[in-house]
Design a protein around this motif. Structure first.
Motif, PDB file in Angstrom:
ATOM      1  N   GLN A  41       0.815  -1.219   0.000  1.00  0.00           N
ATOM      2  CA  GLN A  41       0.000   0.000   0.000  1.00  0.00           C
ATOM      3  C   GLN A  41       0.846   1.267   0.000  1.00  0.00           C
ATOM      4  OE1 GLN A  41      -2.490  -1.563   3.240  1.00  0.00           O
ATOM      5  NE2 GLN A  41      -4.252  -0.818   2.083  1.00  0.00           N
ATOM      6  N   ARG A  42       1.926   1.248   0.780  1.00  0.00           N
ATOM      7  CA  ARG A  42       2.803   2.429   0.847  1.00  0.00           C
ATOM      8  C   ARG A  42       3.369   2.819  -0.506  1.00  0.00           C
ATOM      9  NH1 ARG A  42       5.029   4.431   5.524  1.00  0.00           N
ATOM     10  NH2 ARG A  42       6.742   5.323   4.334  1.00  0.00           N
ATOM     11  N   VAL A  43       3.685   1.797  -1.349  1.00  0.00           N
ATOM     12  CA  VAL A  43       4.328   2.115  -2.624  1.00  0.00           C
ATOM     13  C   VAL A  43       3.324   2.178  -3.768  1.00  0.00           C
ATOM     14  CG1 VAL A  43       6.599   1.254  -1.934  1.00  0.00           C
ATOM     15  CG2 VAL A  43       4.971  -0.312  -3.042  1.00  0.00           C
ATOM     16  N   GLY A  44       2.019   2.109  -3.439  1.00  0.00           N
ATOM     17  CA  GLY A  44       1.003   2.308  -4.469  1.00  0.00           C
ATOM     18  C   GLY A  44       0.562   1.057  -5.210  1.00  0.00           C
ATOM     19  N   ILE A  45       0.974  -0.093  -4.743  1.00  0.00           N
ATOM     20  CA  ILE A  45       0.528  -1.354  -5.348  1.00  0.00           C
ATOM     21  C   ILE A  45      -0.824  -1.734  -4.751  1.00  0.00           C
ATOM     22  CG2 ILE A  45       1.013  -3.838  -5.439  1.00  0.00           C
ATOM     23  CD1 ILE A  45       3.987  -3.084  -5.620  1.00  0.00           C
ATOM     24  N   THR A  46      -1.737  -2.198  -5.617  1.00  0.00           N
ATOM     25  CA  THR A  46      -3.089  -2.538  -5.158  1.00  0.00           C
ATOM     26  C   THR A  46      -3.341  -4.040  -5.339  1.00  0.00           C
ATOM     27  OG1 THR A  46      -4.168  -2.359  -7.304  1.00  0.00           O
ATOM     28  CG2 THR A  46      -3.846  -0.305  -6.065  1.00  0.00           C
ATOM     29  N   PRO A  47      -4.443  -4.545  -4.754  1.00  0.00           N
ATOM     30  CA  PRO A  47      -4.783  -5.964  -4.961  1.00  0.00           C
ATOM     31  C   PRO A  47      -5.108  -6.277  -6.427  1.00  0.00           C
ATOM     32  CG  PRO A  47      -5.922  -5.093  -3.043  1.00  0.00           C
ATOM     33  CD  PRO A  47      -5.331  -3.912  -3.755  1.00  0.00           C
ATOM     34  N   ALA A  48      -5.243  -5.247  -7.262  1.00  0.00           N
ATOM     35  CA  ALA A  48      -5.402  -5.512  -8.695  1.00  0.00           C
ATOM     36  C   ALA A  48      -4.063  -5.894  -9.333  1.00  0.00           C
ATOM     37  CB  ALA A  48      -5.971  -4.278  -9.387  1.00  0.00           C
ATOM     38  N   GLU A  97      11.062  -4.559 -10.732  1.00  0.00           N
ATOM     39  CA  GLU A  97      10.505  -4.735 -12.083  1.00  0.00           C
ATOM     40  C   GLU A  97       9.024  -4.368 -12.103  1.00  0.00           C
ATOM     41  OE1 GLU A  97      11.326  -8.460 -14.357  1.00  0.00           O
ATOM     42  OE2 GLU A  97      12.685  -8.892 -12.683  1.00  0.00           O
ATOM     43  N   LEU A  98       8.288  -4.855 -11.098  1.00  0.00           N
ATOM     44  CA  LEU A  98       6.848  -4.593 -11.038  1.00  0.00           C
ATOM     45  C   LEU A  98       6.563  -3.097 -10.900  1.00  0.00           C
ATOM     46  CD1 LEU A  98       4.009  -6.271 -10.540  1.00  0.00           C
ATOM     47  CD2 LEU A  98       4.301  -5.346  -8.249  1.00  0.00           C
ATOM     48  N   LEU A  99       7.291  -2.452 -10.001  1.00  0.00           N
ATOM     49  CA  LEU A  99       7.084  -1.017  -9.767  1.00  0.00           C
ATOM     50  C   LEU A  99       7.413  -0.221 -11.034  1.00  0.00           C
ATOM     51  CD1 LEU A  99       8.611  -0.875  -6.173  1.00  0.00           C
ATOM     52  CD2 LEU A  99       6.238  -0.305  -6.745  1.00  0.00           C
ATOM     53  N   GLN A 100       8.458  -0.655 -11.718  1.00  0.00           N
ATOM     54  CA  GLN A 100       8.837  -0.022 -12.982  1.00  0.00           C
ATOM     55  C   GLN A 100       7.710  -0.180 -14.017  1.00  0.00           C
ATOM     56  OE1 GLN A 100      12.522   0.881 -14.143  1.00  0.00           O
ATOM     57  NE2 GLN A 100      11.185   1.943 -15.570  1.00  0.00           N
ATOM     58  N   ASP A 101       7.243  -1.426 -14.174  1.00  0.00           N
ATOM     59  CA  ASP A 101       6.160  -1.720 -15.128  1.00  0.00           C
ATOM     60  C   ASP A 101       4.917  -0.882 -14.861  1.00  0.00           C
ATOM     61  OD1 ASP A 101       7.727  -3.622 -16.251  1.00  0.00           O
ATOM     62  OD2 ASP A 101       6.524  -5.346 -15.611  1.00  0.00           O
ATOM     63  N   ARG A 102       4.587  -0.699 -13.571  1.00  0.00           N
ATOM     64  CA  ARG A 102       3.346   0.006 -13.218  1.00  0.00           C
ATOM     65  C   ARG A 102       3.559   1.512 -13.111  1.00  0.00           C
ATOM     66  NH1 ARG A 102       2.623  -4.837 -13.561  1.00  0.00           N
ATOM     67  NH2 ARG A 102       1.140  -6.096 -12.376  1.00  0.00           N
ATOM     68  N   GLY A 103       4.760   1.979 -13.441  1.00  0.00           N
ATOM     69  CA  GLY A 103       5.029   3.417 -13.350  1.00  0.00           C
ATOM     70  C   GLY A 103       5.018   3.939 -11.930  1.00  0.00           C
ATOM     71  N   LEU A 104       5.382   3.097 -10.956  1.00  0.00           N
ATOM     72  CA  LEU A 104       5.306   3.502  -9.553  1.00  0.00           C
ATOM     73  C   LEU A 104       6.664   3.879  -8.949  1.00  0.00           C
ATOM     74  CD1 LEU A 104       2.722   0.830  -8.296  1.00  0.00           C
ATOM     75  CD2 LEU A 104       2.329   3.289  -8.547  1.00  0.00           C
ATOM     76  N   LEU A 105       7.714   3.848  -9.772  1.00  0.00           N
ATOM     77  CA  LEU A 105       9.012   4.264  -9.242  1.00  0.00           C
ATOM     78  C   LEU A 105       9.105   5.785  -9.238  1.00  0.00           C
ATOM     79  CD1 LEU A 105      11.578   1.755 -10.794  1.00  0.00           C
ATOM     80  CD2 LEU A 105      10.714   1.858  -8.450  1.00  0.00           C
ATOM     81  N   PRO A 106       9.565   6.366  -8.145  1.00  0.00           N
ATOM     82  CA  PRO A 106       9.669   7.826  -8.089  1.00  0.00           C
ATOM     83  C   PRO A 106      10.844   8.318  -8.940  1.00  0.00           C
ATOM     84  CG  PRO A 106      10.639   6.881  -6.121  1.00  0.00           C
ATOM     85  CD  PRO A 106      10.059   5.724  -6.894  1.00  0.00           C
TER      86      PRO A 106
END
Lengths: 465, 465
Positions: B179-186, B351-360
């Motif tokens: 949740q802190r890094v913006g990842i959701t159950p989706a 990799e996941l955070l990169q793919d989802r555009g969630l890296l700052p």
């Protein structure tokens, strides 16, 4: 299937406490060695808090001085560390061969990796660059002097800058750190010298320039070895007796003026050192520094200013050390860049801080302790704990069953909790929890919403004060 | 004295730019391999900022959940990792012999070290204990699947607690992080199972209990290997065809109700899982979890609940994994303790955070940039920089000479400085410096005292807002 698990199976059949939940289970197998490998350390929570405290200061100082953090692998190709100047560091290399027959080594220091990364980035690295890192370093040495085989080292390096303004900035970082942790110039001094003075002596004495690095490695041992042994080693690297006498004389100069007299005041060592001490005055750190002609440092790659932090009581080994190493990239086959930096280990400074009573007394830190007074209320307590965490609180939730209020108070004290949240049947029936402030000893029954709201308020209050 | 430095000496005589300051110097020596060893990484400032960002979130979540930090050596005695259940982890051990003929290994995972430390502390460790750590782990594997030989892993472990409240707390930490890094159950789900269901099937089928760990290691490969190969491997660890069929059936159950039907509702796997999902509801994290009978995890030591975080798009490998391992201390020859924990690697999540555009988008951060507009004023500029640092500011001091104002503005922007402090002859003659606020573009000439005072004020303002 195999001896050890078969034994485990046998032991299990003989009956144990929690047989229903264990499968590999206790066995007649002999207890493994519970110590970490010889010369290495574990960090339990208490040790780790102190380490984090130290590393935290190193990090803050690095950032205050405008350095950017980098890191490298703890395992490197062995060739990166193999130099031919007779350094201690090469003879103590923790090296091995991997399954692909590659020669690897656990890094003994961080500077070669940093140099490798500078070479890798080549033209893409904007210069000057200021880098810092903290990393574990390994040396395979006899375990006689109470020295370990690993230690952590804080490094700051400046890449692409000629001139002692860079060295001054390194010393500024070191002295800022000392001040932050309460060390004064009465405890610690930094001896400063330049290898260029030795070089001048060697040139005057006709010693070939390519012997220089090896001579420095020998000269560094002067205080540890008997005079004849030093002369013998100097002869071994091509320095004749008369030259050796001149080296000894230069190492014995007591002041910059003496050095200027010996080498001439237009000598680069003299002018570099004069400029550095002038800048040190401006930084407000002159009290920490002293010229010391005997300091050359034991690494072969230094080429200019060298310095070493030392315990003024004379009990401990060097606290930190560094200098200019403008030739290292060339020695690795690349194009040279002016570079300088320092290494600062965790071992000696922690001894010093301990001796001086400067280590903080650090405990586990938690904001809230949440306890379900009835096992049926565990889900409710879990939900409250998670909500508090989402508000940024550090929350310990009592996970074992059967804990009573009295235990909770003691435990809250042990973990330095600010607040105890008790979820009991009576209060919960009214939609409330009991909240005890462990500072003021006040308690209040309130709804979970009110509890969360009170935190938001107290945060605002704390910020404004 | 030796070939390489002799060559360096020759090169030097041929003349280079900064010959006067270099001694080991550029040479005709071939450039070393500037890459880190195969399968390992350097972290340049940009990579390091992202890593620190990730580790920072892991740290905050660990503290919010009341865990205490620990650490262990990256090199351990090999025996700590040698298990006989056919795990991938043992076959890929990065092991070697040291100079004292000791068999050592770079740790492939953190749990065995943690277990060793628990055994070492024995009765002195207050239980239950909650420990977290971040450490580098090493595997020597073929470099085919884009996998590296090292990765960092975040571990949280709970020692001394029976019952799934502990596993729920682990899952709470993992979902808080997401949740802190913006990842959701989706984006991500966590599959949950219990190895006790497999154990029940094996017991029903008459498979000996001591085959259990090895069976789990084989079953973990079901999705990767052809059916015949799995049956063959199961036969190899003593599981007959009929039992193998039952295992397949249990692995294929679609819901907890189906599992209850297969094993009986008083089966421990079923009741553990039901309790865990009930707690997950209370924590507000049920959306993340799903029962999945096919998850057993590849490590031999798990004994109860196991779980695995996965990418819902099905592209990436497992994101994290963990479970209960009540038998590990026994397998190491000690007295068993109930224990559970998870490992969370840095590679897949990035990799996941990169793919989802969630890296700052993180840049270097500095508060003040200080520049002497005249080399004569370098001491003054140095003093100002150091005073600002003592007030807690992050200050970059321009160390190279000859930089003009225009360059300073550009550079200040590049390093995200808030304020530019220019030390010029004209202002300094009046005892002042020029201070430019890079946000508002306002500028003002003020004394150094006024500058320091303004910072104290602005700090108060920032805190109150």
């Amino acid at each position: 299937m195999c001896r050890s698990t078969a034994k485990a199976g046998e032991a299990e059949k003989q009956g144990r406490k929690s047989a229903s939940t264990s499968h590999q289970t206790s066995s007649s197998r002999e207890l493994i060695d519970t110590s970490p490998p010889r010369g290495t350390r574990d960090f339990d929570p208490q040790d780790m808090r102190l380490r984090s405290w130290l590393f935290g200061h190193w990090e803050v100082v690095s950032r205050q001085c405008g350095f950017e953090q980098v890191d490298f692998p703890v395992v490197e190709n062995e060739e990166l560390f193999v130099r031919k100047a007779g350094e201690e560091i090469t003879s103590q290399l923790y090296n091995f061969e991997d399954k692909g027959q590659r020669r690897l080594a656990l890094r003994p220091e961080l500077t070669p990796s940093l140099a490798r990364l500078v070479l890798k980035k080549a033209k893409s690295l904007p210069l000057p660059a200021k880098w810092w890192t903290i990393g574990q370093c390994w040396r395979y040495e006899r375990m006689t002097r109470g020295r370990r085989r690993e230690h952590y080292q804080w490094n700051c390096d400046i890449i692409g800058l000629e001139g002692v303004a860079a060295e001054a900035e390194l010393l500024a970082a070191i002295t800022l750190f000392f001040q932050r942790v309460g060390i004064t110039p009465a405890d610690v001094g930094i001896k400063v010298n330049s290898r260029k003075s030795l070089q001048a002596v060697l040139t005057q004495a006709g010693v070939p320039e390519d012997s220089f690095a090896a001579v420095c490695v020998v000269v560094d041992k002067i205080e540890k070895l008997p005079r004849e042994k030093v002369l013998e080693e100097l002869a071994g690297v091509g320095v004749a007796d008369t030259a050796a006498e001149k080296i000894m004389a230069a190492m014995g100069t007591r002041s910059l003026d003496d050095l200027a007299q010996l080498l001439g005041s237009d000598n680069e060592a003299v002018s570099d050192l004069r400029r550095l001490f002038q800048l040190a005055e401006a930084y407000g750190m002159a009290d920490w520094l002293a010229f010391d002609a005997s300091v050359v440092r034991g690494l072969s790659y230094y080429t200019g200013i060298v310095f070493e932090g030392f315990d003024k009581q004379g009990v401990l080994r060097a606290i930190c050390g560094g200098g200019r190493y403008d030739g290292l990239l060339g020695a690795l086959g690349g194009e040279n860049q002016p570079m300088c930096g320092f290494g600062f280990g965790d071992a000696v400074i922690m001894e010093l801080l301990q001796d001086r009573g400067l280590l903080p007394d650090l405990g586990h830190e938690v904001d809230d302790l949440v306890l379900a007074l009835d096992e049926d209320l565990r889900p409710q307590a879990s939900g409250i704990a998670q909500q508090l965490r989402k508000k940024g609180r550090r929350v310990d939730l009592v996970l074992e069953g059967g804990r009573r209020m009295k235990w909770a108070f003691k435990h809250a004290e042990r973990i330095n909790a600010q607040q105890l949240v008790l979820v009991g049947q009576e209060e919960w029936a009214e939609g409330k929890v009991r909240v005890k402030n462990l500072g003021t000893r006040e308690q209040e029954d309130m709804s979970v919403e009110a509890l969360i709201h009170s935190l938001t308020l107290s945060k605002l209050t704390a910020t404004a004060s």
